[in-house]
Design an enzyme around this catalytic site. Structure first.
Site, mmCIF file in Angstrom:
data_model
loop_
_atom_site.group_PDB
_atom_site.id
_atom_site.type_symbol
_atom_site.label_atom_id
_atom_site.label_comp_id
_atom_site.label_asym_id
_atom_site.label_seq_id
_atom_site.Cartn_x
_atom_site.Cartn_y
_atom_site.Cartn_z
ATOM 1 N N SER A 364 27.335 1.274 7.956
ATOM 2 C CA SER A 364 28.218 2.214 8.617
ATOM 3 C C SER A 364 28.560 1.554 9.943
ATOM 4 C CB SER A 364 27.487 3.524 8.838
ATOM 5 O OG SER A 364 28.242 4.320 9.712
ATOM 6 N N ARG A 365 29.827 1.198 10.107
ATOM 7 C CA ARG A 365 30.166 0.364 11.267
ATOM 8 C C ARG A 365 30.265 1.156 12.562
ATOM 9 N NH1 ARG A 365 34.086 -1.765 7.522
ATOM 10 N NH2 ARG A 365 32.879 -3.146 6.202
ATOM 11 N N VAL A 366 30.503 2.458 12.477
ATOM 12 C CA VAL A 366 30.662 3.209 13.729
ATOM 13 C C VAL A 366 29.702 4.382 13.849
ATOM 14 C CG1 VAL A 366 33.075 2.606 14.060
ATOM 15 C CG2 VAL A 366 32.511 4.583 12.684
#
Ligand code: ATP
Ligand code: MG
Length: 502
Positions: A364-366
Protein backbone atom coordinates in the site's frame (compact mmCIF):
# COMPACT_ATOMS: atom_id res chain seq x y z
CA UNK A 1 -69.99 26.15 -41.14
CA UNK A 2 -68.18 25.50 -44.37
CA UNK A 3 -64.46 24.91 -44.35
CA UNK A 4 -62.46 26.35 -47.14
CA UNK A 5 -60.10 23.73 -48.60
CA UNK A 6 -57.39 26.30 -49.16
CA UNK A 7 -57.53 27.10 -45.44
CA UNK A 8 -56.85 23.47 -44.58
CA UNK A 9 -53.98 23.34 -47.00
CA UNK A 10 -52.37 26.44 -45.53
CA UNK A 11 -52.81 25.03 -42.01
CA UNK A 12 -51.10 21.78 -42.95
CA UNK A 13 -48.37 23.72 -44.69
CA UNK A 14 -47.76 25.82 -41.58
CA UNK A 15 -47.59 22.71 -39.42
CA UNK A 16 -45.11 21.00 -41.68
CA UNK A 17 -42.99 24.14 -41.56
CA UNK A 18 -42.98 24.04 -37.77
CA UNK A 19 -42.16 20.36 -37.78
CA UNK A 20 -39.11 21.00 -39.87
CA UNK A 21 -37.96 23.60 -37.45
CA UNK A 22 -38.36 21.29 -34.50
CA UNK A 23 -36.32 18.57 -36.05
CA UNK A 24 -33.30 20.20 -37.54
CA UNK A 25 -31.65 18.21 -40.23
CA UNK A 26 -28.58 17.68 -38.10
CA UNK A 27 -30.59 16.26 -35.24
CA UNK A 28 -32.01 13.26 -37.04
CA UNK A 29 -30.26 10.51 -38.87
CA UNK A 30 -30.86 7.17 -40.47
CA UNK A 31 -29.65 3.78 -39.43
CA UNK A 32 -27.32 2.37 -42.08
CA UNK A 33 -26.54 -0.92 -40.41
CA UNK A 34 -27.20 -2.60 -37.10
CA UNK A 35 -25.92 -5.73 -35.41
CA UNK A 36 -24.09 -7.02 -32.31
CA UNK A 37 -25.36 -4.04 -30.33
CA UNK A 38 -23.71 -1.53 -32.68
CA UNK A 39 -25.56 0.81 -35.03
CA UNK A 40 -23.98 2.90 -37.76
CA UNK A 41 -26.00 6.01 -38.55
CA UNK A 42 -25.95 8.51 -41.34
CA UNK A 43 -26.70 12.18 -40.73
CA UNK A 44 -26.45 13.47 -37.12
CA UNK A 45 -23.77 15.91 -38.23
CA UNK A 46 -23.60 17.69 -34.89
CA UNK A 47 -23.71 14.66 -32.63
CA UNK A 48 -21.37 14.81 -29.63
CA UNK A 49 -19.12 12.04 -28.39
CA UNK A 50 -20.94 10.17 -25.63
CA UNK A 51 -24.31 11.70 -26.58
CA UNK A 52 -27.48 9.73 -26.01
CA UNK A 53 -29.49 8.93 -29.15
CA UNK A 54 -33.06 7.67 -29.37
CA UNK A 55 -33.91 4.83 -31.71
CA UNK A 56 -37.39 3.50 -32.42
CA UNK A 57 -39.06 1.38 -29.69
CA UNK A 58 -37.46 3.58 -27.01
CA UNK A 59 -34.06 2.02 -27.39
CA UNK A 60 -31.23 4.32 -26.40
CA UNK A 61 -27.79 4.44 -27.93
CA UNK A 62 -24.55 6.18 -27.08
CA UNK A 63 -22.27 7.81 -29.63
CA UNK A 64 -18.83 6.22 -29.56
CA UNK A 65 -17.36 6.97 -32.99
CA UNK A 66 -17.57 10.18 -35.00
CA UNK A 67 -16.43 9.40 -38.51
CA UNK A 68 -16.54 11.59 -41.61
CA UNK A 69 -19.32 9.56 -43.20
CA UNK A 70 -21.19 8.04 -40.31
CA UNK A 71 -21.67 7.95 -36.57
CA UNK A 72 -20.91 4.72 -34.71
CA UNK A 73 -23.14 4.13 -31.77
CA UNK A 74 -23.58 1.41 -29.16
CA UNK A 75 -27.11 0.34 -28.24
CA UNK A 76 -28.03 0.34 -24.58
CA UNK A 77 -30.93 -2.00 -25.16
CA UNK A 78 -31.94 -4.76 -27.52
CA UNK A 79 -31.03 -4.31 -31.20
CA UNK A 80 -33.65 -6.83 -32.17
CA UNK A 81 -36.33 -4.46 -33.46
CA UNK A 82 -34.12 -1.80 -34.98
CA UNK A 83 -33.97 -1.91 -38.73
CA UNK A 84 -31.91 -0.43 -41.47
CA UNK A 85 -33.46 2.89 -42.52
CA UNK A 86 -34.98 3.61 -39.10
CA UNK A 87 -34.88 7.19 -37.88
CA UNK A 88 -32.60 8.08 -35.01
CA UNK A 89 -32.78 11.33 -33.05
CA UNK A 90 -30.31 13.29 -30.97
CA UNK A 91 -31.15 14.11 -27.36
CA UNK A 92 -28.45 16.76 -26.80
CA UNK A 93 -27.64 14.99 -23.54
CA UNK A 94 -24.80 12.69 -22.52
CA UNK A 95 -25.56 9.51 -20.61
CA UNK A 96 -26.62 10.34 -17.08
CA UNK A 97 -27.64 8.31 -14.05
CA UNK A 98 -29.75 9.22 -11.01
CA UNK A 99 -27.74 10.04 -7.90
CA UNK A 100 -28.45 10.71 -4.24
CA UNK A 101 -29.62 8.93 -1.11
CA UNK A 102 -32.59 7.39 -2.92
CA UNK A 103 -30.14 4.85 -4.33
CA UNK A 104 -29.14 3.50 -0.94
CA UNK A 105 -30.35 -0.03 -0.36
CA UNK A 106 -31.10 -0.47 -4.05
CA UNK A 107 -29.88 -2.70 -6.86
CA UNK A 108 -29.71 -0.86 -10.17
CA UNK A 109 -28.45 -1.53 -13.68
CA UNK A 110 -25.77 0.43 -15.52
CA UNK A 111 -28.29 3.16 -16.39
CA UNK A 112 -29.39 3.55 -12.78
CA UNK A 113 -32.74 1.86 -13.37
CA UNK A 114 -33.96 -0.34 -10.51
CA UNK A 115 -33.77 -4.10 -11.00
CA UNK A 116 -34.70 -5.10 -7.47
CA UNK A 117 -38.51 -4.96 -7.71
CA UNK A 118 -38.69 -2.36 -4.97
CA UNK A 119 -40.37 0.22 -7.15
CA UNK A 120 -39.23 3.53 -8.52
CA UNK A 121 -36.09 5.23 -7.29
CA UNK A 122 -36.65 8.62 -5.69
CA UNK A 123 -34.18 11.12 -7.04
CA UNK A 124 -33.99 14.80 -7.82
CA UNK A 125 -30.67 14.89 -9.58
CA UNK A 126 -28.76 13.08 -12.29
CA UNK A 127 -25.07 13.16 -13.14
CA UNK A 128 -23.20 12.39 -16.34
CA UNK A 129 -21.42 9.05 -16.14
CA UNK A 130 -18.23 10.46 -17.61
CA UNK A 131 -16.56 13.32 -15.89
CA UNK A 132 -13.07 14.76 -15.63
CA UNK A 133 -11.37 13.74 -12.38
CA UNK A 134 -10.91 16.40 -9.66
CA UNK A 135 -7.78 18.48 -10.21
CA UNK A 136 -4.66 18.49 -8.05
CA UNK A 137 -5.54 21.69 -6.23
CA UNK A 138 -8.81 20.26 -4.98
CA UNK A 139 -7.15 17.20 -3.47
CA UNK A 140 -5.57 16.23 -0.22
CA UNK A 141 -3.37 13.28 0.71
CA UNK A 142 -4.95 10.41 2.61
CA UNK A 143 -4.92 10.69 6.40
CA UNK A 144 -7.91 8.71 7.68
CA UNK A 145 -7.90 4.92 7.70
CA UNK A 146 -10.52 2.94 5.87
CA UNK A 147 -10.72 -0.07 8.14
CA UNK A 148 -11.41 -3.28 6.28
CA UNK A 149 -11.62 -5.35 9.46
CA UNK A 150 -9.23 -7.86 7.91
CA UNK A 151 -6.13 -8.21 10.11
CA UNK A 152 -3.62 -8.90 7.35
CA UNK A 153 -4.77 -5.82 5.41
CA UNK A 154 -5.22 -3.32 8.22
CA UNK A 155 -1.85 -4.24 9.70
CA UNK A 156 0.37 -4.71 6.67
CA UNK A 157 -1.38 -3.13 3.69
CA UNK A 158 -3.38 -0.32 5.32
CA UNK A 159 -5.87 1.54 3.16
CA UNK A 160 -6.65 5.22 3.61
CA UNK A 161 -9.85 6.99 2.64
CA UNK A 162 -9.40 8.26 -0.91
CA UNK A 163 -6.94 5.55 -1.86
CA UNK A 164 -7.17 3.15 -4.78
CA UNK A 165 -6.10 -0.34 -3.80
CA UNK A 166 -6.20 -3.20 -6.28
CA UNK A 167 -7.32 -6.68 -5.22
CA UNK A 168 -5.66 -9.10 -7.59
CA UNK A 169 -5.54 -12.88 -7.81
CA UNK A 170 -6.60 -15.94 -9.76
CA UNK A 171 -10.19 -17.07 -9.90
CA UNK A 172 -11.69 -18.34 -6.65
CA UNK A 173 -9.04 -16.97 -4.35
CA UNK A 174 -11.35 -14.86 -2.18
CA UNK A 175 -11.18 -11.51 -4.01
CA UNK A 176 -14.86 -10.76 -3.71
CA UNK A 177 -14.80 -11.98 -0.10
CA UNK A 178 -12.26 -9.30 0.84
CA UNK A 179 -14.21 -6.52 -0.85
CA UNK A 180 -17.44 -7.72 0.74
CA UNK A 181 -15.90 -7.85 4.20
CA UNK A 182 -14.58 -4.33 3.69
CA UNK A 183 -18.11 -3.17 2.86
CA UNK A 184 -19.63 -4.99 5.83
CA UNK A 185 -17.01 -3.48 8.13
CA UNK A 186 -18.12 0.06 7.20
CA UNK A 187 -21.31 -0.43 9.19
CA UNK A 188 -21.71 2.44 11.62
CA UNK A 189 -18.60 4.17 10.28
CA UNK A 190 -20.47 6.66 8.13
CA UNK A 191 -19.07 5.44 4.84
CA UNK A 192 -21.41 4.89 1.90
CA UNK A 193 -20.61 1.92 -0.30
CA UNK A 194 -21.14 1.19 -3.99
CA UNK A 195 -20.60 -2.34 -5.22
CA UNK A 196 -20.32 -2.56 -9.02
CA UNK A 197 -20.67 -6.06 -10.43
CA UNK A 198 -19.41 -6.35 -13.99
CA UNK A 199 -19.98 -9.42 -16.13
CA UNK A 200 -20.83 -11.68 -13.20
CA UNK A 201 -23.49 -14.31 -12.94
CA UNK A 202 -26.84 -12.97 -11.78
CA UNK A 203 -26.85 -15.64 -9.09
CA UNK A 204 -23.54 -14.40 -7.64
CA UNK A 205 -24.84 -10.85 -7.45
CA UNK A 206 -28.07 -12.07 -5.88
CA UNK A 207 -26.19 -13.95 -3.18
CA UNK A 208 -24.04 -10.91 -2.43
CA UNK A 209 -27.14 -8.75 -2.05
CA UNK A 210 -28.68 -11.45 0.11
CA UNK A 211 -25.61 -11.51 2.35
CA UNK A 212 -25.59 -7.72 2.68
CA UNK A 213 -29.25 -7.80 3.65
CA UNK A 214 -28.61 -10.54 6.18
CA UNK A 215 -25.83 -8.46 7.74
CA UNK A 216 -28.15 -5.43 7.71
CA UNK A 217 -25.76 -3.42 5.60
CA UNK A 218 -27.98 -2.54 2.65
CA UNK A 219 -28.99 0.79 4.17
CA UNK A 220 -25.64 2.30 3.21
CA UNK A 221 -24.94 0.24 0.07
CA UNK A 222 -25.89 0.63 -3.59
CA UNK A 223 -25.34 -2.30 -5.93
CA UNK A 224 -24.80 -1.54 -9.61
CA UNK A 225 -25.08 -4.72 -11.58
CA UNK A 226 -24.35 -5.40 -15.19
CA UNK A 227 -24.34 -9.15 -15.43
CA UNK A 228 -22.73 -11.45 -17.96
CA UNK A 229 -26.04 -11.73 -19.80
CA UNK A 230 -26.15 -8.01 -20.54
CA UNK A 231 -24.67 -6.38 -23.61
CA UNK A 232 -21.07 -5.18 -23.70
CA UNK A 233 -22.06 -1.46 -23.76
CA UNK A 234 -23.89 -1.83 -20.45
CA UNK A 235 -20.98 -3.68 -18.88
CA UNK A 236 -18.72 -0.93 -20.15
CA UNK A 237 -20.91 1.76 -18.59
CA UNK A 238 -21.48 0.13 -15.18
CA UNK A 239 -18.30 1.27 -13.35
CA UNK A 240 -18.69 4.80 -14.67
CA UNK A 241 -22.29 4.86 -13.49
CA UNK A 242 -21.22 3.63 -10.05
CA UNK A 243 -18.50 6.25 -9.92
CA UNK A 244 -20.98 9.02 -10.80
CA UNK A 245 -23.18 7.92 -7.89
CA UNK A 246 -20.19 7.88 -5.54
CA UNK A 247 -19.08 11.33 -6.71
CA UNK A 248 -22.34 12.90 -5.67
CA UNK A 249 -21.78 11.77 -2.08
CA UNK A 250 -18.12 12.72 -2.16
CA UNK A 251 -18.95 16.23 -3.30
CA UNK A 252 -21.36 16.51 -0.40
CA UNK A 253 -18.45 15.92 1.94
CA UNK A 254 -19.08 12.24 2.60
CA UNK A 255 -16.80 9.22 2.47
CA UNK A 256 -17.53 6.53 -0.08
CA UNK A 257 -16.11 3.08 -0.74
CA UNK A 258 -16.53 1.75 -4.27
CA UNK A 259 -15.73 -1.79 -5.41
CA UNK A 260 -15.33 -2.75 -9.08
CA UNK A 261 -15.79 -6.50 -9.38
CA UNK A 262 -14.05 -6.94 -11.70
CA UNK A 263 -12.12 -4.77 -14.15
CA UNK A 264 -10.77 -7.72 -16.17
CA UNK A 265 -14.30 -8.39 -17.34
CA UNK A 266 -14.76 -4.67 -17.91
CA UNK A 267 -11.69 -4.65 -20.14
CA UNK A 268 -13.06 -7.59 -22.09
CA UNK A 269 -16.40 -5.82 -22.57
CA UNK A 270 -14.61 -2.72 -23.83
CA UNK A 271 -12.48 -4.82 -26.16
CA UNK A 272 -15.63 -6.40 -27.62
CA UNK A 273 -17.13 -2.98 -28.14
CA UNK A 274 -14.03 -1.56 -29.74
CA UNK A 275 -13.55 -4.46 -32.11
CA UNK A 276 -17.20 -4.21 -33.19
CA UNK A 277 -16.71 -0.51 -33.77
CA UNK A 278 -13.75 -1.47 -35.97
CA UNK A 279 -11.19 0.33 -33.85
CA UNK A 280 -7.78 -1.16 -34.46
CA UNK A 281 -6.71 -3.80 -31.94
CA UNK A 282 -3.43 -3.53 -30.06
CA UNK A 283 -1.72 -5.79 -27.54
CA UNK A 284 -3.88 -8.86 -26.68
CA UNK A 285 -6.43 -7.33 -29.10
CA UNK A 286 -7.31 -4.61 -26.57
CA UNK A 287 -7.78 -1.16 -28.09
CA UNK A 288 -5.09 1.46 -27.67
CA UNK A 289 -7.06 3.46 -25.13
CA UNK A 290 -7.64 0.64 -22.64
CA UNK A 291 -5.17 2.21 -20.21
CA UNK A 292 -6.91 5.56 -20.50
CA UNK A 293 -10.26 3.84 -19.95
CA UNK A 294 -9.21 2.58 -16.53
CA UNK A 295 -7.08 5.54 -15.55
CA UNK A 296 -9.86 8.03 -16.16
CA UNK A 297 -12.16 5.85 -14.10
CA UNK A 298 -9.82 5.35 -11.16
CA UNK A 299 -8.48 8.90 -11.14
CA UNK A 300 -11.92 10.01 -10.06
CA UNK A 301 -11.36 8.31 -6.71
CA UNK A 302 -9.62 10.76 -4.41
CA UNK A 303 -9.70 12.69 -1.17
CA UNK A 304 -10.95 16.25 -1.57
CA UNK A 305 -9.55 18.98 0.65
CA UNK A 306 -11.55 21.02 3.14
CA UNK A 307 -12.41 23.80 0.67
CA UNK A 308 -14.15 21.23 -1.49
CA UNK A 309 -16.03 19.53 1.31
CA UNK A 310 -13.42 17.02 2.46
CA UNK A 311 -15.24 14.00 1.02
CA UNK A 312 -13.50 10.96 -0.41
CA UNK A 313 -13.90 8.00 -2.70
CA UNK A 314 -11.86 4.91 -1.87
CA UNK A 315 -11.74 2.51 -4.79
CA UNK A 316 -11.13 -1.22 -4.56
CA UNK A 317 -10.86 -2.45 -8.15
CA UNK A 318 -10.59 -6.21 -8.57
CA UNK A 319 -8.58 -7.90 -11.30
CA UNK A 320 -8.49 -11.59 -12.11
CA UNK A 321 -5.16 -13.08 -13.18
CA UNK A 322 -4.46 -16.26 -15.11
CA UNK A 323 -2.15 -18.65 -13.25
CA UNK A 324 -0.87 -15.85 -11.03
CA UNK A 325 0.53 -13.88 -13.96
CA UNK A 326 0.55 -10.29 -12.77
CA UNK A 327 2.65 -9.19 -15.73
CA UNK A 328 -0.18 -9.62 -18.24
CA UNK A 329 -1.48 -6.49 -19.97
CA UNK A 330 -4.53 -5.54 -17.89
CA UNK A 331 -2.99 -6.42 -14.48
CA UNK A 332 0.14 -4.33 -15.14
CA UNK A 333 -1.96 -1.43 -16.39
CA UNK A 334 -4.14 -1.36 -13.31
CA UNK A 335 -1.24 -2.00 -10.92
CA UNK A 336 0.40 1.13 -12.29
CA UNK A 337 -2.77 3.18 -11.96
CA UNK A 338 -3.58 2.22 -8.37
CA UNK A 339 -1.82 3.11 -5.12
CA UNK A 340 -0.99 -0.49 -4.27
CA UNK A 341 -2.25 -4.02 -4.57
CA UNK A 342 -3.42 -6.90 -2.43
CA UNK A 343 -2.12 -10.00 -4.10
CA UNK A 344 -3.88 -13.29 -3.44
CA UNK A 345 -2.17 -16.66 -3.86
CA UNK A 346 -3.91 -19.84 -4.98
CA UNK A 347 -1.47 -21.99 -3.02
CA UNK A 348 -2.21 -20.16 0.20
CA UNK A 349 -5.92 -20.35 -0.46
CA UNK A 350 -5.85 -24.08 -1.10
CA UNK A 351 -3.64 -24.68 1.93
CA UNK A 352 -6.26 -23.02 4.12
CA UNK A 353 -4.31 -19.80 4.64
CA UNK A 354 -7.32 -17.50 4.13
CA UNK A 355 -7.48 -14.63 3.30
CA UNK A 356 -4.75 -15.80 0.93
CA UNK A 357 -2.77 -12.57 1.00
CA UNK A 358 0.83 -12.72 -0.13
CA UNK A 359 2.53 -10.15 2.08
CA UNK A 360 5.58 -10.01 -0.18
CA UNK A 361 3.86 -8.90 -3.34
CA UNK A 362 1.21 -6.79 -1.64
CA UNK A 363 1.84 -3.13 -0.94
CA UNK A 364 0.00 0.00 0.00
CA UNK A 365 1.93 3.00 -1.24
CA UNK A 366 0.09 5.71 0.68
CA UNK A 367 -2.06 4.02 3.31
CA UNK A 368 0.49 3.90 6.13
CA UNK A 369 0.14 7.64 6.65
CA UNK A 370 -3.49 6.94 7.45
CA UNK A 371 -2.78 4.11 9.89
CA UNK A 372 -3.59 4.88 13.52
CA UNK A 373 -0.59 5.09 15.88
CA UNK A 374 -1.45 2.05 17.97
CA UNK A 375 -1.74 -0.11 14.88
CA UNK A 376 1.48 1.27 13.47
CA UNK A 377 3.27 0.32 16.67
CA UNK A 378 2.12 -3.29 16.76
CA UNK A 379 2.32 -3.86 13.00
CA UNK A 380 5.90 -2.66 12.75
CA UNK A 381 8.19 -5.41 11.52
CA UNK A 382 5.32 -7.76 10.73
CA UNK A 383 6.07 -7.85 7.02
CA UNK A 384 9.76 -8.44 7.64
CA UNK A 385 9.05 -11.25 10.09
CA UNK A 386 6.88 -12.92 7.46
CA UNK A 387 9.48 -12.39 4.75
CA UNK A 388 12.15 -13.95 6.99
CA UNK A 389 9.85 -16.82 7.77
CA UNK A 390 9.14 -17.51 4.10
CA UNK A 391 12.83 -17.41 3.27
CA UNK A 392 13.78 -19.74 6.10
CA UNK A 393 10.91 -22.03 5.20
CA UNK A 394 12.35 -22.78 1.79
CA UNK A 395 15.79 -23.18 3.39
CA UNK A 396 14.67 -25.51 6.11
CA UNK A 397 13.31 -27.96 3.58
CA UNK A 398 16.89 -28.91 2.64
CA UNK A 399 18.49 -29.41 6.00
CA UNK A 400 17.12 -30.92 9.16
CA UNK A 401 19.75 -29.48 11.48
CA UNK A 402 18.52 -26.01 12.28
CA UNK A 403 20.15 -23.62 14.66
CA UNK A 404 18.26 -21.98 17.48
CA UNK A 405 17.86 -18.64 15.74
CA UNK A 406 16.35 -20.20 12.59
CA UNK A 407 13.97 -22.30 14.64
CA UNK A 408 12.80 -19.20 16.44
CA UNK A 409 12.07 -17.39 13.17
CA UNK A 410 10.20 -20.43 11.92
CA UNK A 411 8.00 -20.88 14.97
CA UNK A 412 7.23 -17.17 15.21
CA UNK A 413 6.39 -17.05 11.50
CA UNK A 414 4.13 -20.06 11.77
CA UNK A 415 2.23 -18.50 14.64
CA UNK A 416 1.97 -15.20 12.75
CA UNK A 417 0.50 -16.91 9.71
CA UNK A 418 -2.02 -18.60 11.97
CA UNK A 419 -2.97 -15.30 13.60
CA UNK A 420 -3.56 -13.73 10.19
CA UNK A 421 -6.03 -16.43 9.22
CA UNK A 422 -9.51 -15.01 9.36
CA UNK A 423 -12.88 -16.40 8.43
CA UNK A 424 -15.14 -14.68 5.95
CA UNK A 425 -17.70 -12.27 7.49
CA UNK A 426 -15.68 -12.22 10.73
CA UNK A 427 -14.31 -8.72 10.58
CA UNK A 428 -12.30 -7.51 13.50
CA UNK A 429 -12.40 -4.10 15.19
CA UNK A 430 -9.28 -1.94 15.28
CA UNK A 431 -8.78 -2.31 19.03
CA UNK A 432 -9.09 -6.06 18.89
CA UNK A 433 -6.57 -6.26 16.06
CA UNK A 434 -4.17 -4.12 18.07
CA UNK A 435 -4.48 -6.34 21.14
CA UNK A 436 -4.01 -9.54 19.14
CA UNK A 437 -1.03 -8.21 17.25
CA UNK A 438 0.47 -6.88 20.47
CA UNK A 439 0.32 -10.34 21.98
CA UNK A 440 1.98 -11.99 18.96
CA UNK A 441 4.60 -9.32 18.52
CA UNK A 442 5.73 -9.72 22.08
CA UNK A 443 6.06 -13.46 21.74
CA UNK A 444 3.22 -14.46 24.04
CA UNK A 445 2.07 -17.08 21.53
CA UNK A 446 5.38 -18.49 20.39
CA UNK A 447 5.23 -21.54 22.64
CA UNK A 448 1.68 -22.47 21.68
CA UNK A 449 0.56 -25.16 19.27
CA UNK A 450 -1.00 -23.67 16.13
CA UNK A 451 -4.36 -25.20 17.00
CA UNK A 452 -4.37 -23.21 20.24
CA UNK A 453 -3.70 -19.86 18.60
CA UNK A 454 -7.27 -18.84 17.87
CA UNK A 455 -8.72 -20.10 21.16
CA UNK A 456 -5.99 -18.10 22.90
CA UNK A 457 -6.77 -14.93 20.94
CA UNK A 458 -10.51 -15.25 21.48
CA UNK A 459 -10.10 -15.96 25.17
CA UNK A 460 -7.57 -13.21 25.69
CA UNK A 461 -9.76 -10.57 24.09
CA UNK A 462 -12.82 -11.66 26.04
CA UNK A 463 -10.82 -11.63 29.28
CA UNK A 464 -9.52 -8.12 28.64
CA UNK A 465 -12.98 -6.93 27.68
CA UNK A 466 -14.39 -8.32 30.91
CA UNK A 467 -11.61 -7.48 33.35
CA UNK A 468 -9.85 -4.47 31.83
CA UNK A 469 -12.36 -2.53 29.73
CA UNK A 470 -10.27 0.61 30.35
CA UNK A 471 -7.56 -0.73 28.01
CA UNK A 472 -10.04 -1.08 25.17
CA UNK A 473 -11.63 2.26 25.96
CA UNK A 474 -8.25 3.98 25.90
CA UNK A 475 -7.35 2.39 22.55
CA UNK A 476 -10.66 3.45 21.04
CA UNK A 477 -10.38 6.97 22.35
CA UNK A 478 -6.70 7.76 21.81
CA UNK A 479 -6.00 5.34 18.96
CA UNK A 480 -2.49 5.18 20.39
CA UNK A 481 -0.69 3.55 23.29
CA UNK A 482 0.24 5.54 26.34
CA UNK A 483 2.69 3.97 28.75
CA UNK A 484 0.02 3.07 31.28
CA UNK A 485 -2.11 1.28 28.69
CA UNK A 486 0.88 -0.56 27.27
CA UNK A 487 1.87 -1.81 30.72
CA UNK A 488 -1.69 -2.71 31.60
CA UNK A 489 -2.09 -4.65 28.36
CA UNK A 490 1.18 -6.49 28.90
CA UNK A 491 0.12 -7.48 32.40
CA UNK A 492 -3.36 -8.50 31.22
CA UNK A 493 -2.05 -10.73 28.42
CA UNK A 494 0.54 -12.30 30.71
CA UNK A 495 -2.12 -12.89 33.31
CA UNK A 496 -4.42 -14.55 30.79
CA UNK A 497 -1.59 -16.72 29.54
CA UNK A 498 -0.94 -18.10 33.02
CA UNK A 499 -4.51 -19.29 33.19
CA UNK A 500 -4.52 -20.52 29.59
CA UNK A 501 -1.50 -22.76 30.09
CA UNK A 502 -2.96 -24.26 33.20
P1 ATP B 1 -14.22 -15.46 -8.55
O1 ATP B 1 -12.94 -15.50 -9.31
O2 ATP B 1 -15.12 -16.57 -8.89
O3 ATP B 1 -14.87 -14.12 -8.54
P2 ATP B 1 -13.22 -14.79 -5.96
O4 ATP B 1 -11.75 -14.70 -6.12
O5 ATP B 1 -14.00 -13.55 -5.91
O6 ATP B 1 -13.81 -15.78 -7.03
P3 ATP B 1 -14.67 -15.56 -3.65
O7 ATP B 1 -15.92 -15.81 -4.38
O8 ATP B 1 -14.57 -14.36 -2.82
O9 ATP B 1 -13.45 -15.64 -4.65
O10 ATP B 1 -14.30 -16.78 -2.71
C1 ATP B 1 -14.24 -18.11 -3.18
C2 ATP B 1 -14.71 -19.05 -2.12
O11 ATP B 1 -13.84 -19.01 -1.00
C3 ATP B 1 -16.08 -18.69 -1.59
O12 ATP B 1 -16.82 -19.84 -1.44
C4 ATP B 1 -15.81 -18.06 -0.25
O13 ATP B 1 -16.85 -18.28 0.66
C5 ATP B 1 -14.54 -18.73 0.19
N1 ATP B 1 -13.74 -17.84 1.03
C6 ATP B 1 -13.26 -16.64 0.69
N2 ATP B 1 -12.58 -16.06 1.69
C7 ATP B 1 -12.61 -16.94 2.71
C8 ATP B 1 -12.09 -16.93 4.05
N3 ATP B 1 -11.40 -15.91 4.52
N4 ATP B 1 -12.34 -17.99 4.81
C9 ATP B 1 -13.04 -19.03 4.34
N5 ATP B 1 -13.57 -19.10 3.11
C10 ATP B 1 -13.37 -18.07 2.29
MG1 MG C 1 -15.42 -12.75 -7.23
Amino acid sequence: MKIDSSEIASLIKAQIKGYEQELKEDDVGTVISVGDGIALCYGLNNAMLGELLIFPHDVYGMVMNLDTEDVGCVLLGSDYEILEGDTVKRTHKVVEVPVGDGLLGRVVNALGQPIDEMGKIEYSKTRPVERIAPGVMTRKSVDTPLETGIKAIDAMIPIGRGQRELIIGDRQTGKTAIALDAIINQKGKNVKCVYVAIGQKNSSVASIVEKLKEKQCMDYVTVVSSSASESAPLQYLAPFAGMAMAEEWMENGQDVLIVFDDLSKHAVAYRTLSLLLKRSPGREAYPGDIFYLHSRLLERACRLNKDYGGGSITALPIVETQAGDISAYIPTNIISITDGQIFLLVDYFNAGQRPAIDSGFSVSRVGSSAQVKAMKEVAKGLKIDLANYNEMLSFSQFGSDLDKETKKVLTHGKILMEVLKQKQYATCSMERQVIELYAVKNGFLDDLETKDVHPFLDGCYSAIKAKHPEIIASLIEKKAFDDATRDALKAAVADFKEGFKA
